[in-house]
Design a protein around this motif. Structure first.
Motif, short mmCIF file in Angstrom:
data_model
loop_
_atom_site.label_atom_id
_atom_site.label_comp_id
_atom_site.label_asym_id
_atom_site.label_seq_id
_atom_site.Cartn_x
_atom_site.Cartn_y
_atom_site.Cartn_z
N ALA A 4 22.83 65.82 43.04
CA ALA A 4 22.03 65.00 44.02
C ALA A 4 21.77 63.72 43.67
CB ALA A 4 20.60 65.80 44.08
N LEU A 5 21.54 63.31 42.34
CA LEU A 5 21.22 62.21 41.97
C LEU A 5 22.37 61.20 42.04
CD1 LEU A 5 19.06 62.21 38.66
CD2 LEU A 5 18.49 61.38 41.05
N THR A 6 23.68 61.82 42.02
CA THR A 6 24.90 61.10 41.82
C THR A 6 25.24 60.65 43.42
OG1 THR A 6 25.51 62.37 39.99
CG2 THR A 6 27.19 61.05 41.17
N LEU A 7 25.09 61.83 44.14
CA LEU A 7 25.19 61.22 45.64
C LEU A 7 24.35 60.29 46.14
CD1 LEU A 7 25.32 65.09 46.95
CD2 LEU A 7 27.19 63.41 47.18
N LEU A 8 23.03 60.35 45.70
CA LEU A 8 22.20 59.48 46.29
C LEU A 8 22.04 58.14 45.91
CD1 LEU A 8 19.21 61.73 47.11
CD2 LEU A 8 20.45 60.73 48.86
N VAL A 9 22.11 58.13 44.65
CA VAL A 9 22.10 56.59 43.96
C VAL A 9 23.51 56.07 44.31
CG1 VAL A 9 22.45 55.45 41.68
CG2 VAL A 9 20.87 57.30 42.11
N GLY A 10 24.68 56.66 44.18
CA GLY A 10 25.96 56.05 44.51
C GLY A 10 25.95 55.46 45.76
N ALA A 11 25.24 56.29 46.77
CA ALA A 11 25.47 55.79 48.11
C ALA A 11 24.45 54.53 48.62
CB ALA A 11 25.26 56.84 49.10
N VAL A 12 23.14 54.65 47.94
CA VAL A 12 22.11 53.78 48.44
C VAL A 12 22.52 52.52 47.52
CG1 VAL A 12 19.71 53.39 47.94
CG2 VAL A 12 20.45 55.53 48.70
N VAL A 13 22.80 52.67 46.34
CA VAL A 13 23.04 51.22 45.34
C VAL A 13 24.26 50.58 46.15
CG1 VAL A 13 23.19 49.98 43.19
CG2 VAL A 13 21.86 52.10 43.60
N ALA A 14 25.42 51.29 46.66
CA ALA A 14 26.25 50.77 47.09
C ALA A 14 26.29 49.84 48.17
CB ALA A 14 27.56 51.67 47.44
N VAL A 15 25.07 50.13 49.12
CA VAL A 15 24.70 49.47 50.16
C VAL A 15 24.54 48.00 50.17
CG1 VAL A 15 23.13 49.31 52.15
CG2 VAL A 15 24.20 51.57 51.47
N TYR A 54 30.50 51.81 42.93
CA TYR A 54 29.28 52.74 43.38
C TYR A 54 29.78 53.94 44.25
CZ TYR A 54 25.68 50.08 41.10
OH TYR A 54 24.97 49.71 40.03
N SER A 55 30.68 53.61 45.25
CA SER A 55 31.19 54.51 45.92
C SER A 55 31.98 55.67 45.33
CB SER A 55 32.02 53.85 47.23
OG SER A 55 33.31 54.13 46.89
N SER A 56 32.57 55.39 44.07
CA SER A 56 33.42 56.43 43.28
C SER A 56 32.23 57.17 42.58
CB SER A 56 34.12 55.56 42.45
OG SER A 56 33.65 55.13 41.11
N ILE A 57 31.05 56.57 42.33
CA ILE A 57 30.03 57.40 41.73
C ILE A 57 29.59 58.54 42.90
CG2 ILE A 57 27.77 57.37 41.05
CD1 ILE A 57 28.11 54.70 39.67
N ASN A 58 29.55 57.72 44.23
CA ASN A 58 29.16 58.78 45.19
C ASN A 58 30.45 60.04 45.32
OD1 ASN A 58 29.56 59.00 48.53
ND2 ASN A 58 27.44 59.41 47.60
N HIS A 59 31.54 59.70 45.28
CA HIS A 59 32.50 60.60 45.42
C HIS A 59 32.18 61.61 44.20
CE1 HIS A 59 34.57 59.01 48.64
NE2 HIS A 59 34.90 57.96 47.92
N ALA A 60 31.97 61.12 42.92
CA ALA A 60 31.75 62.22 42.05
C ALA A 60 30.87 63.07 42.37
CB ALA A 60 31.40 61.22 40.57
N GLY A 61 29.75 62.74 42.90
CA GLY A 61 28.68 63.72 43.44
C GLY A 61 29.44 64.89 44.29
#
Lengths: 573, 101
Positions: A307-318, A329-336
């Motif tokens: 949950a954290l990986t999905l949200l932080v990756g997406a929000v911070v990338a913006v 950051y988008s790759s972090i989102n993908h890891a989620g």
């Protein structure tokens, strides 16, 4: 010389015989893909050292592509053997070549086929000569392969290090740029930290279960009911932390943006693809196949991580203005998203994760390759503004980038759509509805920043630009979701909408905005003058990008073979 | 006279904690390096202790692998540090501050 070697061999054999140690049988065909990469790597180094003149970087790239192709073919042949005759176990049961391992072997080989193509032009432009990039990539790939086929925690650790240590060096490959060295140091310190945590986790798990072999640990846990074993749970937790560092899951992601930004761009793409492939291979095998009986302990933790990986990756990338940082950051989102499949802990979830890792690998390689092209010599042009109007200046590159970004956003007719669909579906099937909803929400947020780049690239192309019909169609496609995004629509499930109205609504606005920006920044009103240096492409990078885009689109339109492959890989577990 | 295994395990846990905290607190890269070694050796001590307690050779073999990997890691790490800090006065992690955001 030969005599003494023979003598040493005889003495060694006597010693072994006296101590009663049995040398494990090694089935060399089972580890042939790894051996091809390692042997080829040694040949490359020898050729570089022995050749009277420095060889061109393209020669090394050709050799690397050849080796990776050989490894890919071997993996596919092994796959046929394994489906016919069952998994191969060798080296005292520490290597288990099953369908799961072979799926990752194929994935890693594909990454290794494409990576040299995308790196060669960059290395020539930045005047980084020598075989280092290719040699390190081959070592790293073999480490990831060992991680995928490891059936022993010690071998998982060895694979992890063989994967990671070359990546530390790759991050610092461009020693003229200070940022590259800094990235290497940060990656090294945090990577070594996570390795130490991982080793301690292995030690505790060994103490609690009496073995480092995954099969034996699984058998032990099946025989004994663990009621309250702090050592085992602690070991499991440390293993998870070690893996989370490697695959860049929040809150163990701090190194990722810095390292991805500072490393030479092709190396960034490579490490993003390879570290995740190797890391998730071992993570899925260790947790889903070895510790299913402790599922109630680790599933909630993975839930929070995902949950954290999905949200932080997406929000911070913006909020990122640097494209390299945004993609990290988008790759972090993908890891989620991949963690979603782990959290489900079902065959379906694992199959979804496998599919995701494969498609993600090629997409991220291609994306960073485009960034390396646009970044230009010295890598100082990574801010978003540099992508404005790329669709008109470089229609082919821009279209390829648009397809790759749309795939990352999860647009239909790309592999990204099915990848996201399968893991979310698996999460829902495992009753993790909240996590599935978080994933959909993060996909909607992520769609915003992917489409922003697509939109920027084609923003001053207009409806009648000379960019070609495909590019214009992409621009319209890009405008459509960008139009509905502020309304907070779920980006994960697009509603096909009449695009014309939205496109006409958005297009004039951006065109005038682009014109404004242009007249302010350069003082030139004529739209032909872009003010950006030309992007130097090469046949190599075009071929590499072509492969990435082709795989993304072909398996996006016709995903059945890849899905079958992923499902069979989990059946043979 | 024998010391109970739990003492060794406690010592290892303590060493590991010192290493982890040291890595997060200290700013000198070489000291951070030593902290990583401390953590790895704490893991080694745990391996050996469990190998003794379980009367199993596997844990002791694992230690050899960890030692070799640690040596390889040090080679690469020192190389990176030398490459970065050749042009600087001291090896302080705070000097590396180009990448942030």
């Amino acid at each position: 010389m030969i005599g003494s070697a023979h003598l040493a061999g005889v003495v060694g054999a006597r010693l072994v015989a006296a101590s009663g140690i049995t040398i494990p049988h090694i089935d060399y065909t089972a580890i042939l893909p790894e051996l091809i990469l390692l042997g080829g790597m040694l040949l490359l180094l020898a050729a570089a050292a022995l050749s009277p003149r420095p060889l061109p970087t393209e020669a090394y790239a050709t050799a690397t592509v050849g080796l990776a192709t050989a490894s890919l073919v071997t993996s596919l042949v092994l796959w046929r053997d394994v489906t016919d005759r069952g998994p191969l176990t060798t080296v005292a049961h520490s290597i288990d070549v099953d369908g799961f391992a072979l799926f990752f072997l194929v994935t890693i080989s594909c990454i290794l086929v494409v990576a040299p193509m995308l790196g060669a032009g960059y290395l020539r432009r930045e005047r980084i000569s020598g075989p280092e990039y290719y040699v390190l990539a081959l070592i790293s790939g073999s480490g990831a392969m060992f991680m995928a086929s490891a059936n022993d925690l010690v071998l998982v650790f060895l694979g992890l290090e063989i994967l990671s240590i070359p990546l530390y060096v790759l991050a610092g490959l461009d020693h003229r740029r200070e940022a590259s060295g800094e990235a290497a140091m940060k990656y090294f310190v945090l990577g070594a930290f996570s390795s130490a945590i991982f080793v301690y986790g292995i030690a505790l798990t060994y103490g609690a279960t009496g073995s480092t072999n995954l099969a034996e640990i699984g058998a032990f846990l099946a025989r004994n009911v663990v009621t309250s074993d702090g050592v085992l749970i602690g070991g499991l937790g440390l293993l998870l932390v070690g893996f989370a560092f490697k695959v860049a899951a929040v809150p163990f992601h701090m190194w990722t943006p810095d390292v991805y930004q500072g490393a030479p761009t092709p190396a960034t793409g490579f490490m993003a693809a390879m570290a995740k492939a190797g890391g998730f291979a071992a993570l899925l095998r260790v947790f889903v196949s070895t510790f299913p009986s402790l599922r109630s302990s680790w599933q909630p933790v993975v839930f929070v991580l995902a949950a954290l990986t999905l949200l932080v990756g997406a929000v911070v990338a913006v909020v990122q203005s640097d494209v390299k940082r945004m993609l990290s950051y988008s790759s972090i989102n993908h890891a989620g998203f991949v963690l979603l499949g782990l959290q489900a802990a079902t065959a379906r979830g694992v199959a979804g994760s496998l599919y995701y890792v494969f498609t993600y690998g090629l997409v991220v390689l291609g994306s960073f390759a485009v960034v390396s092209l646009v970044g230009g010599s010295g890598e100082d042009r990574h801010d978003l503004a540099r992508f404005r109007g790329l669709g008109r200046r470089q229609p082919v590159i821009a279209t390829a980038f648009a397809v790759l970004l749309l795939a990352q956003a999860g647009a239909p007719f790309t592999t990204g759509f099915f990848a996201k669909l399968y893991v979310v579906e698996a999460a829902a099937a495992a009753h993790s509805y909240l996590l599935a909803a978080i994933a959909m929400g993060s996909a909607a947020i992520a769609a915003f920043f992917y489409l922003r780049v697509v939109f920027l690239m084609f923003s001053d192309a207009g409806a009648a630009a000379p960019a070609g019909e495909g590019a214009t169609a992409r621009a319209v496609e890009a405008a459509r979701p960008a139009g509905i995004e502020p309304a907070g629509a779920a980006g994960g499930s697009w509603v096909p909408e009449p695009s014309g109205a939205v496109a006409t609504m958005v297009a004039p606005v951006t065109r005038s905005a682009a014109a404004d920006a242009r007249s302010v920044s350069s003082g030139v009103v004529a739209l032909d003058v872009s003010g950006e240096p030309p992007v130097a492409t090469s046949p190599w990078i075009l071929a590499g990008l072509g492969i990435c885009v082709a795989v993304t689109v072909v398996f996006g339109v016709w995903p059945q073979p890849l899905v079958e492959f992923a499902h069979q890989a989990t059946l043979l577990f | 006279m024998s010391v109970h295994a739990s003492w060794y395990l406690t010592l290892a846990a303590l060493l590991f904690t010192i290493g982890a905290v040291g890595l997060l607190v200290r700013r000198n890269v070489l000291v951070m390096f030593m902290c990583i070694e401390l953590m790895l050796n704490a893991a080694n001590l745990t391996f050996v202790t469990f190998a003794r307690a379980l009367n199993d050779i596997g844990g002791q073999v694992a230690v050899f692998f960890v030692l070799v990997v640690a040596a390889a890691e040090v080679v690469v790490g020192l190389g990176i540090i030398v490459a970065i800090f050749r042009r600087k006065v001291g090896a302080t992690a705070d000097d590396a501050h180009l990448l942030k955001g």
